[in-house]
Design a protein around this motif. Structure first.
Motif, PDB file in Angstrom:
ATOM      1  N   CYS A 110       0.814  -1.223   0.000  1.00  0.00           N
ATOM      2  CA  CYS A 110       0.000   0.000   0.000  1.00  0.00           C
ATOM      3  C   CYS A 110       0.845   1.270   0.000  1.00  0.00           C
ATOM      4  CB  CYS A 110      -0.943   0.018   1.203  1.00  0.00           C
ATOM      5  SG  CYS A 110      -2.227  -1.240   1.124  1.00  0.00           S
ATOM      6  N   ASN A 111       2.078   1.184   0.453  1.00  0.00           N
ATOM      7  CA  ASN A 111       2.953   2.358   0.452  1.00  0.00           C
ATOM      8  C   ASN A 111       4.144   2.201  -0.495  1.00  0.00           C
ATOM      9  OD1 ASN A 111       1.575   4.061   2.309  1.00  0.00           O
ATOM     10  ND2 ASN A 111       2.287   2.789   3.987  1.00  0.00           N
ATOM     11  N   GLY A 112       4.867   1.079  -0.380  1.00  0.00           N
ATOM     12  CA  GLY A 112       6.039   0.896  -1.219  1.00  0.00           C
ATOM     13  C   GLY A 112       5.698   0.700  -2.687  1.00  0.00           C
ATOM     14  N   VAL A 113       4.878  -0.315  -2.991  1.00  0.00           N
ATOM     15  CA  VAL A 113       4.547  -0.617  -4.384  1.00  0.00           C
ATOM     16  C   VAL A 113       3.670   0.478  -4.984  1.00  0.00           C
ATOM     17  CG1 VAL A 113       3.510  -2.290  -5.954  1.00  0.00           C
ATOM     18  CG2 VAL A 113       4.751  -3.088  -3.933  1.00  0.00           C
ATOM     19  N   VAL A 114       2.653   0.916  -4.239  1.00  0.00           N
ATOM     20  CA  VAL A 114       1.787   1.993  -4.738  1.00  0.00           C
ATOM     21  C   VAL A 114       2.590   3.269  -4.954  1.00  0.00           C
ATOM     22  CG1 VAL A 114      -0.112   3.547  -4.114  1.00  0.00           C
ATOM     23  CG2 VAL A 114      -0.362   1.084  -3.790  1.00  0.00           C
ATOM     24  N   GLY A 115       3.448   3.617  -3.987  1.00  0.00           N
ATOM     25  CA  GLY A 115       4.246   4.836  -4.116  1.00  0.00           C
ATOM     26  C   GLY A 115       5.165   4.796  -5.315  1.00  0.00           C
ATOM     27  N   LEU A 116       5.885   3.681  -5.501  1.00  0.00           N
ATOM     28  CA  LEU A 116       6.778   3.563  -6.649  1.00  0.00           C
ATOM     29  C   LEU A 116       6.010   3.599  -7.965  1.00  0.00           C
ATOM     30  CD1 LEU A 116       9.305   0.833  -5.422  1.00  0.00           C
ATOM     31  CD2 LEU A 116       9.828   3.232  -5.942  1.00  0.00           C
ATOM     32  N   SER A 117       4.868   2.926  -8.015  1.00  0.00           N
ATOM     33  CA  SER A 117       4.072   2.903  -9.243  1.00  0.00           C
ATOM     34  C   SER A 117       3.566   4.292  -9.602  1.00  0.00           C
ATOM     35  CB  SER A 117       2.892   1.936  -9.089  1.00  0.00           C
ATOM     36  OG  SER A 117       3.338   0.616  -8.858  1.00  0.00           O
ATOM     37  N   LEU A 118       3.051   5.022  -8.617  1.00  0.00           N
ATOM     38  CA  LEU A 118       2.563   6.375  -8.878  1.00  0.00           C
ATOM     39  C   LEU A 118       3.706   7.301  -9.278  1.00  0.00           C
ATOM     40  CD1 LEU A 118      -0.017   6.864  -5.972  1.00  0.00           C
ATOM     41  CD2 LEU A 118      -0.462   6.215  -8.343  1.00  0.00           C
ATOM     42  N   LEU A 119       4.848   7.143  -8.631  1.00  0.00           N
ATOM     43  CA  LEU A 119       6.001   7.994  -8.945  1.00  0.00           C
ATOM     44  C   LEU A 119       6.510   7.727 -10.357  1.00  0.00           C
ATOM     45  CD1 LEU A 119       7.909  10.124  -7.710  1.00  0.00           C
ATOM     46  CD2 LEU A 119       9.397   8.240  -7.027  1.00  0.00           C
ATOM     47  N   VAL A 120       6.677   6.454 -10.696  1.00  0.00           N
ATOM     48  CA  VAL A 120       7.170   6.107 -12.030  1.00  0.00           C
ATOM     49  C   VAL A 120       6.167   6.520 -13.101  1.00  0.00           C
ATOM     50  CG1 VAL A 120       7.708   4.167 -13.557  1.00  0.00           C
ATOM     51  CG2 VAL A 120       8.644   4.230 -11.245  1.00  0.00           C
ATOM     52  N   GLY A 121       4.884   6.221 -12.863  1.00  0.00           N
ATOM     53  CA  GLY A 121       3.868   6.557 -13.849  1.00  0.00           C
ATOM     54  C   GLY A 121       3.722   8.050 -14.066  1.00  0.00           C
ATOM     55  N   SER A 122       3.754   8.830 -12.994  1.00  0.00           N
ATOM     56  CA  SER A 122       3.574  10.284 -13.122  1.00  0.00           C
ATOM     57  C   SER A 122       4.821  10.960 -13.686  1.00  0.00           C
ATOM     58  CB  SER A 122       3.208  10.888 -11.767  1.00  0.00           C
ATOM     59  OG  SER A 122       4.204  10.616 -10.789  1.00  0.00           O
ATOM     60  N   LEU A 123       6.013  10.494 -13.307  1.00  0.00           N
ATOM     61  CA  LEU A 123       7.226  11.088 -13.857  1.00  0.00           C
ATOM     62  C   LEU A 123       7.362  10.790 -15.347  1.00  0.00           C
ATOM     63  CD1 LEU A 123       9.888  10.405 -11.061  1.00  0.00           C
ATOM     64  CD2 LEU A 123       8.877  12.604 -11.696  1.00  0.00           C
ATOM     65  N   ARG A 124       6.924   9.627 -15.755  1.00  0.00           N
ATOM     66  CA  ARG A 124       7.085   9.227 -17.155  1.00  0.00           C
ATOM     67  C   ARG A 124       5.981   9.797 -18.047  1.00  0.00           C
ATOM     68  NH1 ARG A 124      10.201   5.469 -19.694  1.00  0.00           N
ATOM     69  NH2 ARG A 124       9.376   4.484 -21.576  1.00  0.00           N
ATOM     70  N   HIS A 125       4.788   9.975 -17.494  1.00  0.00           N
ATOM     71  CA  HIS A 125       3.643  10.366 -18.326  1.00  0.00           C
ATOM     72  C   HIS A 125       2.946  11.639 -17.845  1.00  0.00           C
ATOM     73  CE1 HIS A 125       3.997   6.473 -20.322  1.00  0.00           C
ATOM     74  NE2 HIS A 125       4.064   5.910 -19.127  1.00  0.00           N
ATOM     75  N   GLY A 126       3.527  12.360 -16.927  1.00  0.00           N
ATOM     76  CA  GLY A 126       2.929  13.608 -16.441  1.00  0.00           C
ATOM     77  C   GLY A 126       2.066  13.410 -15.220  1.00  0.00           C
ATOM     78  N   THR A 127       1.043  12.589 -15.344  1.00  0.00           N
ATOM     79  CA  THR A 127       0.215  12.183 -14.205  1.00  0.00           C
ATOM     80  C   THR A 127      -0.083  10.694 -14.346  1.00  0.00           C
ATOM     81  OG1 THR A 127      -1.820  12.798 -15.389  1.00  0.00           O
ATOM     82  CG2 THR A 127      -0.898  14.431 -13.846  1.00  0.00           C
TER      83      THR A 127
END
Length: 366
Positions: A110-127
Motif C-alpha cells: 500500500c505504500n512501497g509498491v503503490v508509491g513507486l508505481s505512482l512515482l514512475v507513472g507520473s514522472l514518465r507520463h505527467g500524471t
C-alpha cells in the motif's frame, strides 16, 4: 509488459524451478553450512522470480484483471506457506510471525509498491491515471480486512494479550474469506471494467495489442513450473530460516524483522511487475497488483494460520501495537485521498514512499 513466448524448455525460468526442487530434496531436514546456505538463497531468489514469471504467462493467457489476481494469489501462496512452515518450528517465539508478515505485506504494497508505481507513472507520463471506482473498492476491502484481523485483537478481552479467542478467530477467518471472495467476484464478473486500465480520456482499455497470447500448451507448462517453483520456494525457505532468525538475533534486531524479510522476499518480483506496468502507463494494473496482494495476504493468510493453529504449538498473536496502528491509520487516510481524484502526481507517490520508509525505520528501531 512485452512478453515473447515459445521455446520455454531452454529458458532459465524452466531450469531454476526444477533446480530448486532437486536442491530441496538434497537439503531437506539437514543442517546447512554457510556456503550451502548462500547457494540455497540464490536458488530461492531465482525460484521466486521464476514463479512470478510463470504466473505472468498464465495471467497473459487469461487477461486482465484475472492476470493481477493470478499474480496476487501466487505470491500469497508463497507467503502463507513460508509463515506456516516457520511457525511449525518456531514455538512461542513465532507467535507474532503471521501478524508481522501480514502487516509488512500491507505496508509494502500500500505504500512501497503503490508509491513507486505512482512515482514512475507520473514522472514518465505527467500524471498517473487510474479508475477510482475499482481502486477505491480494493482499498476499502483492504482497510476492513486489516482492521478486523490486525487491530481488533488488541482490544478484545476474551483472552489475555493481543489474541483472538477461538470463536473470534473463526469469525475473523470466515469473514476474511467471504470479503475476499466477494471482492474477486466484483473484480472478475460483475464490475470487471472498474479494474481495467484506462486512457487519459477515461476510456477503458479492454485489450492489449503488444503481444500475442501464449498457447494453451505454453500456459499449461508455465502452470506446472509455477507449482514446482512454489514447492521449491517453500522448502528452501524452511531450510534457510534458522540462519535468517539467528542472523536477526545476532544483529540485535527485533523479531519483527523476520516478517519484514519474508514479505520483502515474496513481494519483490510483484513489485517489479507493477513498475513495468506503470512505465507502460497501465497504473490501474499496478494498483490491482499492489492492493490485490495486500488483500490476498490478509484474506488468505489469516484463515490459513487460523486452521494451522489447531496443531501448531504456542499462541497466535495478531493484534498490532499502538505504533503500528497509527501507521496503518495514516496509510488508509493517505491512500483514500490518493484514490479519490483518479489521478496522481509525483507528490502522492513521494508521500506513500515516505510512509514506507518510516515503517522500515520503525521496524528496525521501534
Amino acid at each position: 509488459m512485452i512478453v515473447r513466448y515459445g521455446r520455454t524448455v531452454t529458458r532459465w525460468t524452466t531450469v531454476v524451478p526444477l533446480l530448486a526442487v532437486v536442491l530441496l530434496v538434497l537439503t531437506w531436514k539437514r543442517e546447512l553450512p554457510g556456503p550451502v546456505v548462500a547457494v540455497v538463497t540464490l536458488v530461492l531468489a531465482g525460484a521466486v522470480l521464476a514463479a512470478v514469471h510463470h504466473a505472468e504467462v498464465v495471467a497473459h493467457r487469461v487477461g486482465e484483471p484475472f492476470g493481477s489476481l493470478v499474480l496476487a494469489v501466487a505470491v500469497t501462496v508463497i507467503e502463507v506457506a513460508l509463515i506456516v512452515t516457520l511457525m511449525a518450528d518456531g514455538g512461542d517465539k513465532s507467535a507474532t510471525l503471521a501478524r508481522d508478515t501480514v502487516f509488512a505485506a500491507v505496508m509494502i504494497t500500500c505504500n512501497g509498491v503503490v508509491g513507486l508505481s505512482l512515482l514512475v507513472g507520473s514522472l514518465r507520463h505527467g500524471t498517473a491515471v487510474f479508475n477510482p471506482e475499482g481502486t477505491g473498492a480494493a482499498l476499502a476491502t483492504v482497510a476492513t480486512l486489516a482492521t478486523l484481523s490486525l487491530v481488533l485483537p488488541t482490544f478484545t478481552t476474551s483472552k489475555r494479550g493481543p489474541e483472538f479467542s477461538t470463536p473470534q478467530l473463526v469469525f475473523a477467518a470466515v469473514s476474511s474469506l467471504i470479503l475476499y471472495a466477494l471482492f474477486v467476484t466484483t473484480q472478475t464478473v460483475r464490475h470487471r471494467e472498474y479494474f481495467l486500465p484506462i486512457t487519459r480520456q477515461g476510456e477503458v482499455i479492454r485489450a492489449e495489442d503488444h503481444a500475442s497470447r501464449p498457447s494453451v500448451r505454453e500456459s499449461w507448462i508455465s502452470l506446472t513450473l509455477l507449482g514446482a517453483a512454489l514447492v521449491g520456494v517453500v522448502g528452501l525457505a524452511k531450510g534457510v530460516s534458522p540462519t535468517l532468525e539467528s542472523g536477526v538475533a545476532a544483529a540485535g534486531l527485533p523479531q519483527a524483522v523476520v516478517g519484514v524479510a519474508i514479505a520483502l522476499l515474496v513481494l519483490l518480483p510483484e513489485t517489479i511487475a507493477a513498475l513495468r506496468q506503470a512505465r507502460r502507463d497501465r497504473v490501474q494494473t499496478s494498483l490491482n497488483l499492489a492492493l490485490g496482494s495486500a488483500m490476498a495476504s490478509i484474506g488468505l493468510t489469516i484463515p490459513a494460520v487460523a486452521a494451522a493453529s489447531v496443531w501448531l504449538a504456542g499462541p497466535l498473536e495478531l493484534g498490532l501495537a499502538p505504533l503500528h496502528m497509527v501507521l496503518l491509520l495514516l496509510t488508509v487516510v493517505v491512500s483514500s485521498l490518493t484514490v479519490v481524484p483518479g489521478r496522481a502526481t509525483p507528490l502522492q507517490g513521494g508521500v506513500h514512499l515516505v510512509l514506507f520508509a518510516a515503517y522500515l525505520e520503525l521496524a528496525i528501531n521501534p
